[in-house]
Design an enzyme around this catalytic site. Structure first.
Site, PDB file in Angstrom:
ATOM      1  N   ASP A 176       0.763  -1.054  -0.198  1.00 27.89           N
ATOM      2  CA  ASP A 176      -0.002  -0.064  -0.100  1.00 27.89           C
ATOM      3  C   ASP A 176       0.921   1.384   0.043  1.00 27.89           C
ATOM      4  OD1 ASP A 176       0.851   0.111   2.613  1.00 27.89           O
ATOM      5  OD2 ASP A 176      -0.895  -1.180   3.180  1.00 27.89           O
ATOM      6  N   ASP A 187       1.653   4.997   1.690  1.00 25.31           N
ATOM      7  CA  ASP A 187       1.630   5.802   2.655  1.00 25.31           C
ATOM      8  C   ASP A 187       2.000   7.350   2.388  1.00 25.31           C
ATOM      9  OD1 ASP A 187       0.162   4.197   4.141  1.00 25.31           O
ATOM     10  OD2 ASP A 187       2.246   3.502   5.364  1.00 25.31           O
ATOM     11  N   ASP A 216      11.201   3.619  12.695  1.00 26.92           N
ATOM     12  CA  ASP A 216      12.006   2.607  13.365  1.00 26.92           C
ATOM     13  C   ASP A 216      13.336   2.255  12.601  1.00 26.92           C
ATOM     14  OD1 ASP A 216      10.639   1.629  11.167  1.00 26.92           O
ATOM     15  OD2 ASP A 216       9.500  -0.139  12.181  1.00 26.92           O
TER      16      ASP A 216
HETATM   17  P1  ATP Z   1       4.634  -3.214   5.352  1.00 26.34           P
HETATM   18  O1  ATP Z   1       4.990  -3.240   3.915  1.00 26.34           O
HETATM   19  O2  ATP Z   1       4.590  -4.450   6.034  1.00 26.34           O
HETATM   20  O3  ATP Z   1       3.305  -2.125   5.594  1.00 26.34           O
HETATM   21  P2  ATP Z   1       6.048  -0.659   6.619  1.00 26.34           P
HETATM   22  O4  ATP Z   1       7.261  -0.404   6.771  1.00 26.34           O
HETATM   23  O5  ATP Z   1       5.134   0.045   5.518  1.00 26.34           O
HETATM   24  O6  ATP Z   1       5.900  -2.169   6.170  1.00 26.34           O
HETATM   25  P3  ATP Z   1       3.962   0.044   8.528  1.00 26.34           P
HETATM   26  O7  ATP Z   1       3.424  -0.884   9.873  1.00 26.34           O
HETATM   27  O8  ATP Z   1       2.723   0.051   7.521  1.00 26.34           O
HETATM   28  O9  ATP Z   1       5.088  -0.787   8.035  1.00 26.34           O
HETATM   29  O10 ATP Z   1       4.328   1.475   8.943  1.00 26.34           O
HETATM   30  C1  ATP Z   1       4.543   2.514   8.121  1.00 26.34           C
HETATM   31  C2  ATP Z   1       5.916   3.113   8.346  1.00 26.34           C
HETATM   32  O11 ATP Z   1       5.578   3.809   9.890  1.00 26.34           O
HETATM   33  C3  ATP Z   1       7.055   2.284   8.723  1.00 26.34           C
HETATM   34  O12 ATP Z   1       7.808   2.129   7.356  1.00 26.34           O
HETATM   35  C4  ATP Z   1       7.875   3.169   9.665  1.00 26.34           C
HETATM   36  O13 ATP Z   1       8.492   4.187   8.947  1.00 26.34           O
HETATM   37  C5  ATP Z   1       6.827   3.545  10.664  1.00 26.34           C
HETATM   38  N1  ATP Z   1       6.249   2.636  11.736  1.00 26.34           N
HETATM   39  C6  ATP Z   1       5.702   2.031  11.929  1.00 26.34           C
HETATM   40  N2  ATP Z   1       5.695   1.372  13.139  1.00 26.34           N
HETATM   41  C7  ATP Z   1       6.580   1.928  13.722  1.00 26.34           C
HETATM   42  C8  ATP Z   1       7.141   1.742  15.090  1.00 26.34           C
HETATM   43  N3  ATP Z   1       6.544   0.803  15.890  1.00 26.34           N
HETATM   44  N4  ATP Z   1       8.037   2.657  15.417  1.00 26.34           N
HETATM   45  C9  ATP Z   1       8.536   3.508  14.686  1.00 26.34           C
HETATM   46  N5  ATP Z   1       8.221   3.822  13.303  1.00 26.34           N
HETATM   47  C10 ATP Z   1       7.029   2.931  12.924  1.00 26.34           C
HETATM   48 MG    MG Z   2       2.710  -0.159   5.309  1.00 27.95          MG
END
Ligand code: ATP
Ligand code: MG
Length: 412
Positions: A49, A51, A119
């Protein structure tokens, strides 16, 4: 950083996400794609997705998009709806605050400040599709090229602040083939137990993400490698003797669920947890039977006890734990096949899940293959053949169900 040099072009992002960024920019705000989608694009993968982050405040975002809804209490952000697709739009935030549980409230900031509260460096890349640039404040592109998952800031502080980041590290390692840096790795065995202080409902969500993304086998290995499996599933780890077992039902289930996901088939949380928790249930039930507890009671007690302990760590909602227990309790029905019993079981709603579970038990060597084979043939057989199969059992000595004498009510 020139985005095209990393193979990142605006054709690779969803038209809706591009439109959201452009409308924000037209209204005079900076806006970027961020997080997992940029990371995945650089890796040449298709993002799950998209963001968006912007300097526009939530209220301002809402005024720009007719189809925007504000969500979240502490961290207000906008969901922009395009039919079924939703683009999440957040405002840049400053200060270390974890996404779901921080109590820092809305502290808005710049894109650069926003990068430092994320993170891992690979998750803090900002892509502006209009300018065709990736903004990289934390050297995430280099880490991505080298395959490193590097915690932003002081790893110990960041893991303590939000222990779920350790699980996120496992997820990205398994899914993307990245490796947590040595400094981060060294901390996990020591800080892993902090996960027990995380809200059990949040851990449930994280565990689903870990095991339902199509690489459960790799995830399971990495969890053990970092000592986190035993933190999440203490009783399972104990029943397995403190080490993963390639031949267990769980191993078979995870391989099977990865295969199903690759084929576009669903994997239900009830089935997943039935497999995860099976080993201690089985062990305790077998033990109780050996001590002369009647079988049905032994299995029921074991299921109850294991679930009760597990709920202290991970909150499995009732809507999943009830069918999970049913998958377990129906296992004994496969042995009762004579008379109408096999026919009735086959028609029941939970037959399929219970049958798949029986297949896993067979693969794991818990049972001789005959029973599963019989049920496999029974399902495919014609009505006449089914009747013959059931009668054949009787000849081979399977007990017929005791007929209940029922007096017919006269005149009914
Ligand atoms: P995925 O492809 O699995 O969705 P993602 O990296 O996009 O991986 P998300 O959980 O959708 O993971 O979170 C979006 C973004 O928000 C992450 O890439 C990170 O930058 C930030 N983020 C999410 N959770 C945390 C956390 N617990 N601490 C710090 N930053 C976070
Ligand atoms: Mg994501």
């Amino acid at each position: 950083m020139e985005a095209a040099a990393y193979g990142v072009t605006s054709e690779r992002i969803s038209p809706q996400a591009r439109q959201v960024v452009e409308r924000l920019q037209d209204a005079g705000y900076t806006a970027h794609l961020v997080g997992g989608c940029v990371r995945d694009l650089v890796l040449g993968r298709e993002p799950k997705d998209f963001d968006v982050v912007t300097e526009a405040r939530p209220e301002e975002i809402r005024q720009i998009f007719r189809n925007a809804r504000l969500i979240g209490r502490r961290f207000r952000l906008a969901h922009v709806h395009f039919g079924r697709e939703i683009i999440e739009v957040a405002t840049y935030r400053a200060a270390p605050a974890d996404d779901q549980e921080g109590d820092h409230g809305n502290v808005f900031g710049t894109a650069e400040e926003d990068a430092f509260r994320r993170d891992f460096t690979v998750n803090a890349l900002y892509y502006d599709p209009s300018e065709g640039v990736i903004r990289d404040y934390v050297d995430g592109l280099k880490d991505l090229a080298d395959g490193w998952l590097r915690v932003i800031g002081d790893p110990e502080e960041r893991f303590r602040e939000d222990p779920v980041r350790m699980l996120r590290a496992v997820r990205f390692a398994a899914k993307l083939g990245l490796r947590l840096t040595a400094e981060g790795r060294a901390l996990v065995p020591q800080l892993g137990p902090l996960l027990r202080q995380v809200a059990p409902a949040r851990l449930f969500e994280e565990v689903l993400k870990l095991f339902q993304a199509g690489n459960a086998v790799a995830t399971h290995d990495v969890l053990w490698e970092h000592g986190l499996f035993a933190v999440l599933f203490p009783e399972v780890a104990e029943a397995l003797g403190g080490a993963p077992d390639d031949e267990s039902l769980l191993a078979a289930a995870l391989a099977n669920s990865d295969r199903r996901i690759a084929e576009g088939k669903p994997v239900t949380p009830a089935f997943l947890f039935a497999a995860l928790l099976w080993e201690p249930v089985r062990e305790q039930a077998i033990h109780a039977v050996a001590e002369h507890t009647p079988s049905a009671e032994a299995w029921q007690n074991a299921a109850e006890q294991v679930l009760r302990e597990q709920l202290k760590v991970i909150l499995i909602p009732k809507r999943f734990s009830v069918p999970m227990r049913e998958i377990w309790s129906l296992q004994s029905r496969f042995e009762r096949r004579s008379g109408r019993q096999a026919f009735r079981f086959l028609e029941s709603k939970r037959f399929r899940a219970a049958y798949d579970f029986l297949g896993l038990r067979t693969t794991a060597g818990e049972l001789a293959p005959d029973l599963f084979d019989w049920w496999t043939r029974f399902q495919e057989a014609s009505a006449g053949e089914q009747k013959t199969m059931v009668e054949g059992l009787h000849e081979r000595g399977e007990k017929r169900p005791r007929r209940r004498r029922r007096r017919r009510a006269s005149g009914a």
